[in-house]
Scaffold this motif. Structure first.
Motif, mmCIF file in Angstrom:
data_model
loop_
_atom_site.group_PDB
_atom_site.id
_atom_site.type_symbol
_atom_site.label_atom_id
_atom_site.label_comp_id
_atom_site.label_asym_id
_atom_site.label_seq_id
_atom_site.Cartn_x
_atom_site.Cartn_y
_atom_site.Cartn_z
ATOM 1 N N VAL A 12 76.329 21.693 12.367
ATOM 2 C CA VAL A 12 75.094 22.337 11.889
ATOM 3 C C VAL A 12 73.951 21.401 12.275
ATOM 4 O O VAL A 12 73.879 20.267 11.790
ATOM 5 N N VAL A 13 73.098 21.844 13.183
ATOM 6 C CA VAL A 13 71.977 21.023 13.644
ATOM 7 C C VAL A 13 70.693 21.600 13.056
ATOM 8 O O VAL A 13 70.400 22.789 13.250
ATOM 9 N N TYR A 14 69.940 20.783 12.345
ATOM 10 C CA TYR A 14 68.760 21.325 11.658
ATOM 11 C C TYR A 14 67.607 20.329 11.677
ATOM 12 O O TYR A 14 67.801 19.122 11.805
ATOM 13 N N HIS A 15 66.399 20.885 11.552
ATOM 14 C CA HIS A 15 65.222 20.046 11.322
ATOM 15 C C HIS A 15 64.591 20.479 10.004
ATOM 16 O O HIS A 15 64.562 21.681 9.692
ATOM 17 N N SER A 16 64.102 19.534 9.252
ATOM 18 C CA SER A 16 63.495 19.863 7.964
ATOM 19 C C SER A 16 62.493 18.783 7.597
ATOM 20 O O SER A 16 62.860 17.631 7.379
ATOM 21 N N ALA A 17 61.213 19.136 7.550
ATOM 22 C CA ALA A 17 60.211 18.135 7.178
ATOM 23 C C ALA A 17 60.102 17.992 5.665
ATOM 24 O O ALA A 17 59.852 16.906 5.152
ATOM 25 N N PHE A 18 60.296 19.103 4.917
ATOM 26 C CA PHE A 18 60.073 19.076 3.469
ATOM 27 C C PHE A 18 61.333 19.339 2.651
ATOM 28 O O PHE A 18 61.261 19.496 1.436
ATOM 29 N N GLY A 19 62.472 19.424 3.308
ATOM 30 C CA GLY A 19 63.746 19.470 2.583
ATOM 31 C C GLY A 19 64.348 20.839 2.343
ATOM 32 O O GLY A 19 65.497 20.939 1.927
ATOM 33 N N HIS A 20 63.592 21.917 2.605
ATOM 34 C CA HIS A 20 64.158 23.242 2.304
ATOM 35 C C HIS A 20 65.217 23.651 3.324
ATOM 36 O O HIS A 20 66.289 24.144 2.948
ATOM 37 N N SER A 103 60.851 30.073 5.401
ATOM 38 C CA SER A 103 59.396 29.957 5.510
ATOM 39 C C SER A 103 58.764 30.220 4.155
ATOM 40 O O SER A 103 59.436 30.654 3.213
ATOM 41 N N GLY A 104 57.472 29.958 4.070
ATOM 42 C CA GLY A 104 56.764 30.094 2.807
ATOM 43 C C GLY A 104 56.521 31.535 2.386
ATOM 44 O O GLY A 104 56.515 31.854 1.193
ATOM 45 N N SER A 105 56.327 32.418 3.354
ATOM 46 C CA SER A 105 56.052 33.823 3.032
ATOM 47 C C SER A 105 57.349 34.614 3.033
ATOM 48 O O SER A 105 58.347 34.186 3.599
ATOM 49 N N TYR A 106 57.308 35.812 2.422
ATOM 50 C CA TYR A 106 58.499 36.672 2.484
ATOM 51 C C TYR A 106 58.862 36.944 3.938
ATOM 52 O O TYR A 106 60.015 36.899 4.320
ATOM 53 N N ASN A 107 57.837 37.245 4.733
ATOM 54 C CA ASN A 107 58.071 37.491 6.154
ATOM 55 C C ASN A 107 57.733 36.217 6.928
ATOM 56 O O ASN A 107 58.626 35.494 7.346
ATOM 57 N N GLY A 108 56.438 35.966 7.121
ATOM 58 C CA GLY A 108 56.007 34.710 7.733
ATOM 59 C C GLY A 108 56.450 34.509 9.180
ATOM 60 O O GLY A 108 56.374 33.398 9.709
ATOM 61 N N ASP A 109 56.967 35.584 9.816
ATOM 62 C CA ASP A 109 57.453 35.537 11.205
ATOM 63 C C ASP A 109 58.771 34.776 11.361
ATOM 64 O O ASP A 109 59.044 34.178 12.416
ATOM 65 N N LYS A 110 59.582 34.833 10.326
ATOM 66 C CA LYS A 110 60.920 34.199 10.410
ATOM 67 C C LYS A 110 61.761 34.809 11.536
ATOM 68 O O LYS A 110 62.534 34.106 12.181
ATOM 69 N N LEU A 111 61.604 36.126 11.741
ATOM 70 C CA LEU A 111 62.424 36.773 12.775
ATOM 71 C C LEU A 111 62.160 36.149 14.138
ATOM 72 O O LEU A 111 63.070 36.002 14.955
ATOM 73 N N ARG A 160 63.287 32.223 1.698
ATOM 74 C CA ARG A 160 61.870 31.997 1.407
ATOM 75 C C ARG A 160 61.783 30.790 0.499
ATOM 76 O O ARG A 160 62.336 30.782 -0.606
ATOM 77 N N SER A 161 61.098 29.754 0.963
ATOM 78 C CA SER A 161 60.923 28.545 0.165
ATOM 79 C C SER A 161 59.476 28.516 -0.279
ATOM 80 O O SER A 161 58.564 28.478 0.549
ATOM 81 N N VAL A 162 59.270 28.521 -1.569
ATOM 82 C CA VAL A 162 57.961 28.851 -2.125
ATOM 83 C C VAL A 162 56.814 27.988 -1.585
ATOM 84 O O VAL A 162 55.751 28.472 -1.299
ATOM 85 N N ASN A 163 57.024 26.696 -1.444
ATOM 86 C CA ASN A 163 55.952 25.865 -0.872
ATOM 87 C C ASN A 163 56.555 24.642 -0.183
ATOM 88 O O ASN A 163 57.763 24.575 0.031
ATOM 89 N N ASP A 164 55.725 23.690 0.162
ATOM 90 C CA ASP A 164 56.207 22.538 0.926
ATOM 91 C C ASP A 164 56.894 21.483 0.062
ATOM 92 O O ASP A 164 57.374 20.488 0.567
ATOM 93 N N SER A 165 56.913 21.702 -1.245
ATOM 94 C CA SER A 165 57.470 20.684 -2.129
ATOM 95 C C SER A 165 58.994 20.681 -2.096
ATOM 96 O O SER A 165 59.625 21.704 -2.364
ATOM 97 N N PRO A 166 59.607 19.543 -1.767
ATOM 98 C CA PRO A 166 61.063 19.502 -1.646
ATOM 99 C C PRO A 166 61.777 19.753 -2.965
ATOM 100 O O PRO A 166 62.946 20.115 -2.969
ATOM 101 N N GLU A 167 61.074 19.562 -4.113
ATOM 102 C CA GLU A 167 61.735 19.766 -5.409
ATOM 103 C C GLU A 167 62.064 21.242 -5.622
ATOM 104 O O GLU A 167 62.933 21.583 -6.400
ATOM 105 N N VAL A 168 61.317 22.118 -4.948
ATOM 106 C CA VAL A 168 61.535 23.547 -5.170
ATOM 107 C C VAL A 168 62.639 24.020 -4.233
ATOM 108 O O VAL A 168 62.451 24.156 -3.030
ATOM 109 N N THR A 169 63.806 24.245 -4.823
ATOM 110 C CA THR A 169 64.969 24.660 -4.046
ATOM 111 C C THR A 169 64.837 26.130 -3.652
ATOM 112 O O THR A 169 64.325 26.923 -4.442
ATOM 113 N N PRO A 170 65.285 26.495 -2.449
ATOM 114 C CA PRO A 170 65.292 27.930 -2.112
ATOM 115 C C PRO A 170 66.111 28.701 -3.156
ATOM 116 O O PRO A 170 67.051 28.153 -3.740
#
Ligand SMILES: Cc1cc2nc3c(=O)[nH]c(=O)nc-3n(C[C@H](O)[C@H](O)[C@H](O)COP(=O)(O)O)c2cc1C
Length: 196
Positions: A12-20, A103-111, A160-170
């Motif tokens: 599993v190869v991933y990038h994550s700046a804020f932990g989500h 992403s932060g939005s429900y959609n947010g261009d995840k597709l 959908r991860s609510v914001n950039d805060s890593p404490e907020v788990t998806p």
């Protein structure tokens, strides 16, 4: 049915700046580890250059990137570009592949990100595994955070991860969806290997 000594390897190869995306990657890895004899490697995109041998030896690669500005993050794109040498030799040809994003939005261009990941896998000659879940039941207020595939994705797992805060788990449903994807890929690897 595979002989009991057969092992499979999934990275599993991933990038994550804020932990989500990291939390999703861990959920994907949990799912991929469920079938017996599967070895799962969790690799940060920034460190992928130290793990080319592991990636080359894996039966399946699962890619995870956050959605940044409607695209994969620069950290993940750097990994994509660095894989160009392997593309030249088609080292990942016929491996299974799958992907996930948040992403932060429900959609947010995840597709758009899942499409990028699928295109990346195709450039490497890989075989893309879809999510394989029908959309979760929508509740009237849209807060169906416990439901599998609540965001109704097909190409890969979305969260959908609510914001950039890593404490907020998806939400749990999104983590479960990621876990489902990991398990599905592992099961597909077994299915492919049993036909070899
Ligand atoms: C530079 C940047 C660009 C972003 N672009 C989008 C976007 O296009 N759509 C969206 O819904 N959220 C966007 N977000 C929110 C992130 O997708 C969201 O916070 C995500 O959970 C971050 O993942 P990470 O914790 O793994 O870094 C953006 C965040 C950052 C920092």
């Amino acid at each position: 049915m595979l002989p009991s000594f057969t092992t499979i390897s999934i990275a599993v190869v991933y990038h994550s700046a804020f932990g989500h995306t990291k939390k999703l990657a861990e959920a994907v890895a949990r799912g991929a580890a469920q079938p017996v004899n599967s070895h799962v490697h969790l690799i940060r995109a920034e460190e992928a250059s130290e793990h080319w041998d592991t990636l080359n030896a894996a039966d399946a690669l699962i890619f995870g990137s956050p959605t940044y500005m409607g695209a994969v993050s620069a950290g993940f794109k750097d990994f994509m570009d660095k894989s160009g040498n392997l593309w030249l030799k088609q080292r990942w040809r016929d491996k299974l592949a799958a992907g996930f994003t948040t992403s932060g939005s429900y959609n947010g261009d995840k597709l758009a990100v899942l499409q990028q990941l699928a295109g990346f896998a195709a450039q490497h000659g890989m075989i893309w595994i879809s999510l394989g879940l029908k959309p979760g039941d929508a509740e009237e207020d849209g807060a169906n955070t416990h439901v599998l595939n609540r965001l109704g994705s097909y190409l890969g797992a979305m969260a959908r991860s609510v914001n950039d805060s890593p404490e907020v788990t998806p939400p749990q449903g999104d983590l479960d969806t990621a876990e489902f994807l990991g398990k599905r890929v592992a099961e597909m690897v077994y299915r492919f290997k049993s036909k070899e």
